[in-house]
Design a protein around this motif. Structure first.
Motif, PDB file in Angstrom:
ATOM      1  N   GLU A 100      -5.064  45.661   7.709  1.00 17.31           N
ATOM      2  CA  GLU A 100      -6.236  45.126   8.383  1.00 17.31           C
ATOM      3  C   GLU A 100      -6.800  43.941   7.622  1.00 17.31           C
ATOM      4  N   LEU A 101      -6.993  44.120   6.324  1.00 18.66           N
ATOM      5  CA  LEU A 101      -7.562  43.048   5.521  1.00 18.66           C
ATOM      6  C   LEU A 101      -6.695  41.806   5.595  1.00 18.66           C
ATOM      7  N   LEU A 102      -5.404  42.000   5.500  1.00 17.55           N
ATOM      8  CA  LEU A 102      -4.526  40.840   5.484  1.00 17.55           C
ATOM      9  C   LEU A 102      -4.532  40.128   6.830  1.00 17.55           C
ATOM     10  N   SER A 103      -4.517  40.894   7.890  1.00 22.48           N
ATOM     11  CA  SER A 103      -4.511  40.229   9.190  1.00 22.48           C
ATOM     12  C   SER A 103      -5.817  39.499   9.424  1.00 22.48           C
ATOM     13  N   MET A 104      -6.910  40.083   8.934  1.00 21.59           N
ATOM     14  CA  MET A 104      -8.184  39.404   9.102  1.00 21.59           C
ATOM     15  C   MET A 104      -8.243  38.131   8.292  1.00 21.59           C
ATOM     16  N   GLN A 105      -7.658  38.182   7.138  1.00 20.88           N
ATOM     17  CA  GLN A 105      -7.667  36.979   6.319  1.00 20.88           C
ATOM     18  C   GLN A 105      -6.901  35.870   7.018  1.00 20.88           C
ATOM     19  N   GLU A 106      -5.782  36.242   7.642  1.00 22.60           N
ATOM     20  CA  GLU A 106      -5.019  35.256   8.395  1.00 22.60           C
ATOM     21  C   GLU A 106      -5.862  34.644   9.486  1.00 22.60           C
ATOM     22  N   GLU A 107      -6.542  35.533  10.197  1.00 21.17           N
ATOM     23  CA  GLU A 107      -7.349  35.060  11.306  1.00 21.17           C
ATOM     24  C   GLU A 107      -8.422  34.098  10.831  1.00 21.17           C
ATOM     25  N   LEU A 108      -9.057  34.462   9.746  1.00 19.74           N
ATOM     26  CA  LEU A 108     -10.100  33.591   9.234  1.00 19.74           C
ATOM     27  C   LEU A 108      -9.537  32.251   8.822  1.00 19.74           C
ATOM     28  N   LYS A 109      -8.357  32.284   8.261  1.00 16.52           N
ATOM     29  CA  LYS A 109      -7.738  31.027   7.848  1.00 16.52           C
ATOM     30  C   LYS A 109      -7.514  30.138   9.063  1.00 16.52           C
ATOM     31  N   GLN A 110      -7.004  30.758  10.118  1.00 19.14           N
ATOM     32  CA  GLN A 110      -6.781  29.984  11.337  1.00 19.14           C
ATOM     33  C   GLN A 110      -8.087  29.423  11.852  1.00 19.14           C
ATOM     34  N   ALA A 111      -9.085  30.273  11.834  1.00 23.07           N
ATOM     35  CA  ALA A 111     -10.385  29.849  12.357  1.00 23.07           C
ATOM     36  C   ALA A 111     -10.920  28.681  11.549  1.00 23.07           C
ATOM     37  N   ARG A 112     -10.746  28.776  10.255  1.00 23.21           N
ATOM     38  CA  ARG A 112     -11.261  27.705   9.425  1.00 23.21           C
ATOM     39  C   ARG A 112     -10.538  26.406   9.717  1.00 23.21           C
ATOM     40  N   LYS A 113      -9.247  26.522   9.915  1.00 23.38           N
ATOM     41  CA  LYS A 113      -8.483  25.313  10.228  1.00 23.38           C
ATOM     42  C   LYS A 113      -8.966  24.704  11.517  1.00 23.38           C
ATOM     43  N   ALA A 114      -9.144  25.574  12.489  1.00 25.21           N
ATOM     44  CA  ALA A 114      -9.603  25.064  13.787  1.00 25.21           C
ATOM     45  C   ALA A 114     -10.977  24.447  13.651  1.00 25.21           C
ATOM     46  N   PHE A 115     -11.811  25.051  12.811  1.00 27.03           N
ATOM     47  CA  PHE A 115     -13.150  24.522  12.656  1.00 27.03           C
ATOM     48  C   PHE A 115     -13.118  23.140  12.041  1.00 27.03           C
ATOM     49  N   ASP A 116     -12.266  22.970  11.083  1.00 30.35           N
ATOM     50  CA  ASP A 116     -12.178  21.640  10.471  1.00 30.35           C
ATOM     51  C   ASP A 116     -11.816  20.610  11.513  1.00 30.35           C
ATOM     52  N   VAL A 117     -10.897  20.996  12.363  1.00 29.21           N
ATOM     53  CA  VAL A 117     -10.495  20.058  13.411  1.00 29.21           C
ATOM     54  C   VAL A 117     -11.674  19.753  14.319  1.00 29.21           C
ATOM     55  N   ASP A 118     -12.405  20.784  14.672  1.00 24.46           N
ATOM     56  CA  ASP A 118     -13.563  20.572  15.535  1.00 24.46           C
ATOM     57  C   ASP A 118     -14.562  19.644  14.884  1.00 24.46           C
ATOM     58  N   GLU A 119     -14.790  19.892  13.612  1.00 26.93           N
ATOM     59  CA  GLU A 119     -15.767  19.069  12.906  1.00 26.93           C
ATOM     60  C   GLU A 119     -15.386  17.609  12.967  1.00 26.93           C
ATOM     61  N   GLU A 120     -14.129  17.370  12.747  1.00 25.82           N
ATOM     62  CA  GLU A 120     -13.703  15.976  12.757  1.00 25.82           C
ATOM     63  C   GLU A 120     -13.914  15.364  14.129  1.00 25.82           C
ATOM     64  N   LYS A 121     -13.566  16.145  15.123  1.00 28.63           N
ATOM     65  CA  LYS A 121     -13.727  15.613  16.484  1.00 28.63           C
ATOM     66  C   LYS A 121     -15.186  15.303  16.750  1.00 28.63           C
ATOM     67  N   LEU A 122     -16.024  16.223  16.289  1.00 30.65           N
ATOM     68  CA  LEU A 122     -17.453  16.044  16.503  1.00 30.65           C
ATOM     69  C   LEU A 122     -17.924  14.774  15.814  1.00 30.65           C
ATOM     70  N   ALA A 123     -17.506  14.634  14.582  1.00 28.51           N
ATOM     71  CA  ALA A 123     -17.925  13.460  13.822  1.00 28.51           C
ATOM     72  C   ALA A 123     -17.430  12.193  14.507  1.00 28.51           C
ATOM     73  N   ALA A 124     -16.216  12.252  14.962  1.00 32.90           N
ATOM     74  CA  ALA A 124     -15.643  11.065  15.614  1.00 32.90           C
ATOM     75  C   ALA A 124     -16.413  10.736  16.888  1.00 32.90           C
ATOM     76  N   SER A 125     -16.775  11.779  17.615  1.00 33.36           N
ATOM     77  CA  SER A 125     -17.441  11.510  18.893  1.00 33.36           C
ATOM     78  C   SER A 125     -18.838  10.960  18.671  1.00 33.36           C
ATOM     79  N   LEU A 126     -19.436  11.294  17.556  1.00 36.62           N
ATOM     80  CA  LEU A 126     -20.798  10.831  17.317  1.00 36.62           C
ATOM     81  C   LEU A 126     -20.830   9.363  16.933  1.00 36.62           C
ATOM     82  N   ASP A 127     -19.765   8.911  16.371  1.00 35.37           N
ATOM     83  CA  ASP A 127     -19.748   7.510  15.890  1.00 35.37           C
ATOM     84  C   ASP A 127     -19.786   6.499  17.026  1.00 35.37           C
TER      85      ASP A 127
END
Lengths: 127, 276
Positions: A100-127
């Motif tokens: 369970e712990l390991l699978s959750m860690q994977e999920e969080l990693k994915q989520a974090r990656k996706a979040f970084d992408v979102d952040e960049e998109k957001l920043a780009a759109s604001l410019d």
């Protein structure tokens, strides 16, 4: 023993040489252990000697466990999580918890990656 | 807290950076429960199931002697009487995933636009008198985010969806009947854990290899925590057999350790330990 004397001097230091006796490392898990023991059924304020004993036991457990895993890993060449999982295969609760712990860690990693992408998109759109 | 755009509820909560791990004044879980039933609670309700092998609690209506098994969402729970038992205030079950409840007590509602449709709404507020307002101020979590995140990710991770509304309802029912003392203990149980950095350091020093990965540290921390749980619970059983009460003493721990060794749950040293 050099390691133990130096360990004593810098009990809280982070760069201990190889694993000396458990005595030197007393107190590294103390705070967390107190809360943990309370959560598992002990008094809100566990006795200090009890905490110290449990800490010694846990350190010994982790040491032995890691050594066993290393023995397993050495057959394959290096140490990996799979060795840990293999060692607890008999203990169903631990095994499930680990998975369970390991699978959750994977999920969080994915989520974090996706979040970084979102952040960049957001920043780009604001410019 | 401004709206954080992230379609992952778990991450959004994490990024709010708001989990003061202040054990002296833990945020009140009951407050959070009263607020709303957000997907986190819902998601981890279902995982709350703990294994049915918990021994019956002793007469003490309090927590001691109860068998807690973290993270065992995969085991079925044949306890139809659980709700009934919960009414009596005895609660061995479903300790697993209450982390979420504990971890987001002060989470303000606006930050969470739950993407997955949340299941049933909150049950009625718990009967016991509401404890003091959450003293863990949300802002204080910010500075300690790094450290919290270390432990938080592991615990929040259990919020996996795939809920069983039945289990969740059961869990909610049980949780709502907790006394304050039980809730404190449960919170301690969920939130406590070994520091990843410490564990990593220990593993590096033991194995002598620098390549200790994060999954290894996480797995080891989880295993060690469960081991502590086994010891403490067995020690409580020993105490009840000897008809003693109060804080656990080293003699109980030693006896518990001896029993665990007999059961084979403690790895034996193949090489005798010298120069201890």
């Amino acid at each position: 023993m050099n390691a133990s004397s130096s360990g004593k001097a810098r009990a809280a230091s982070s760069s201990q040489p190889s694993d000396s006796s458990s005595k030197r490392k007393r107190g590294i898990f103390q705070k967390e252990l107190q809360h943990m023991m309370y959560g598992f059924g002990d008094d809100p304020n566990p006795l200090p000697e009890t905490v110290a004993l449990v800490e010694d036991i846990v350190l010994e457990y982790v040491t032995d466990f890691a050594h066993k895993a290393q023995d397993m890993g050495s057959k394959r060449g290096k140490l990996s999580v799979e060795d840990f999982l293999y060692l607890v295969r008999k203990d169903a609760p631990k095994l499930n918890r680990c998975k369970e712990l390991l699978s959750m860690q994977e999920e969080l990693k994915q989520a974090r990656k996706a979040f970084d992408v979102d952040e960049e998109k957001l920043a780009a759109s604001l410019d | 807290m401004s709206e954080i755009k992230c379609k992952y509820p778990i991450l959004r909560v994490k990024l709010c950076g708001r989990f003061p791990r202040d054990f002296a004044n833990p945020p009140s879980i009951l407050e959070a429960m009263k607020q709303f039933k957000d997907p986190f609670e819902a998601a981890f309700e279902e995982q709350e199931e703990s294994p049915p092998d918990s021994p019956a609690p002793p007469d003490d209506p309090d927590a001691p002697g109860r068998r807690l098994r973290p993270g065992l969402g995969l085991r079925p729970r044949p306890h139809p009487a659980a709700a009934a038992a919960a009414a009596a205030g005895h609660d061995d079950d479903d300790y697993d995933d209450d982390d979420d409840l504990l971890d987001e007590p002060s989470a303000p509602a606006p930050t969470r636009a739950p993407p997955p449709p949340p299941p049933t709404p909150t049950p009625p507020p718990p009967p016991q008198p509401p404890p003091a307002a959450a003293s863990g101020a949300p802002g204080t979590g910010r500075t300690r985010r790094r450290k919290e995140d270390e432990n938080m990710e592991v615990e929040l991770g259990k919020l996996a969806p795939g809920g069983d509304p039945d289990k969740m309802a059961k869990m909610q029912a049980i949780l709502s009947r907790f006394t304050e003392e039980q809730m404190n203990r449960y919170e301690s149980f969920r939130r406590s854990g070994f520091q990843k950095a410490t564990m990593k350091r220990l593993l590096v020093s033991v194995t002598g290899s620098q390549k200790v990965t994060m999954p290894m540290t996480i797995a080891m921390s989880g295993i060690a925590k469960m081991f502590v749980g086994e010891i403490v619970e067995t020690a409580r059983i020993v105490m009840s057999e000897r008809k003693e009460s109060g804080p656990i003493r080293p003699c109980h721990i030693r006896e518990a350790y001896r029993r665990l060794k007999l059961e084979g749950k403690v790895p034996k040293r193949t090489v005798p330990r010298l120069f201890r």
